[in-house]
Structures are given as structure tokens and as C-alpha cells.
Design a protein around this motif. Structure first.
Motif, short mmCIF file in Angstrom:
data_model
loop_
_atom_site.label_atom_id
_atom_site.label_comp_id
_atom_site.label_asym_id
_atom_site.label_seq_id
_atom_site.Cartn_x
_atom_site.Cartn_y
_atom_site.Cartn_z
N PHE A 92 0.83 -1.20 0.00
CA PHE A 92 0.00 0.00 0.00
C PHE A 92 0.86 1.25 0.00
O PHE A 92 1.90 1.32 0.66
N ALA A 93 0.37 2.26 -0.72
CA ALA A 93 1.05 3.56 -0.83
C ALA A 93 0.77 4.40 0.41
O ALA A 93 -0.16 4.14 1.16
N PRO A 94 1.56 5.48 0.58
CA PRO A 94 1.25 6.42 1.65
C PRO A 94 -0.19 6.91 1.48
O PRO A 94 -0.68 7.07 0.36
N GLY A 95 -0.84 7.12 2.58
CA GLY A 95 -2.27 7.43 2.56
C GLY A 95 -3.06 6.28 3.13
O GLY A 95 -4.13 6.46 3.71
N VAL A 96 -2.51 5.08 2.99
CA VAL A 96 -3.07 3.89 3.65
C VAL A 96 -2.18 3.65 4.86
O VAL A 96 -0.95 3.53 4.74
N GLN A 97 -2.78 3.61 6.03
CA GLN A 97 -2.02 3.44 7.27
C GLN A 97 -1.79 1.96 7.51
O GLN A 97 -2.73 1.17 7.58
#
Length: 99
Positions: A92-97
């Protein structure tokens, strides 16, 4: 470990089932919540991992573009380099914790 977008869990797996590659946690396909990912048409090929499949993450009917990716068929040399078969595992990319 869990992956959350806007507080909604989109992936959940025991830490020992995840694979860490280049600072990203890759979740096994079975840990992804039903309906949480839609394939994206965004193309990418990593020089050492192979062809990548991007996904839009879906939460409450809203799609967030390209916030997840996987390598459905990584190069055998990539599996050797990582030390684990990460075929189809999702990062997962940043923005998904992820925690």
C-alpha cells in the motif's frame, strides 16, 4: 498487521505472514478484505521485480486511485533476492495506514 484507509481495514494479517520489500509491507492475497481492491489500468514494470498490477482501494463505495500494488508473477530472481515468494502479495502507498 492491518492496512487502513479512512479508518476502514482493507487488509489484516499476522506479522509473520507479511513480506517486507524496500520499506513496504506486502500482505498475502488472502488477507485483503472482499471488495477492497479494483484493478487499475496504470502500467508499471519494476526492473528487478517484474510487471506490477496497481489497484484502486475502495472504501464506502469511493475509489482511491493506485494506492495498492502487487506483482502477480515476479521474476524468479526477485523471489530469490527477497527470500520469499511474494507472488500476488499487496503493498500500500502512503495514505493507507499500515500498523
Amino acid at each position: 498487521m492491518k492496512a487502513r484507509l479512512d479508518g476502514v481495514v482493507v487488509a489484516d494479517a499476522p506479522d509473520e505472514d507479511l513480506v517486507r520489500i524496500e520499506g513496504n509491507w506486502y500482505f498475502p492475497p488472502s488477507s485483503i478484505a472482499d471488495g477492497a481492491l479494483n484493478e487499475s489500468p496504470t502500467p508499471y514494470t519494476c526492473p528487478w521485480k517484474g510487471e506490477c498490477q496497481y489497484y484502486n482501494v475502495v472504501v464506502d463505495g469511493r475509489e482511491s486511485a493506485d494506492l495498492a500494488w502487487a506483482y502477480p508473477h515476479p521474476f524468479p530472481s526477485a523471489i530469490d533476492r527477497v527470500g520469499a515468494d511474494f507472488s500476488g502479495y499487496v503493498a500500500f502507498a502512503p495514505g493507507v495506514q499500515v500498523s
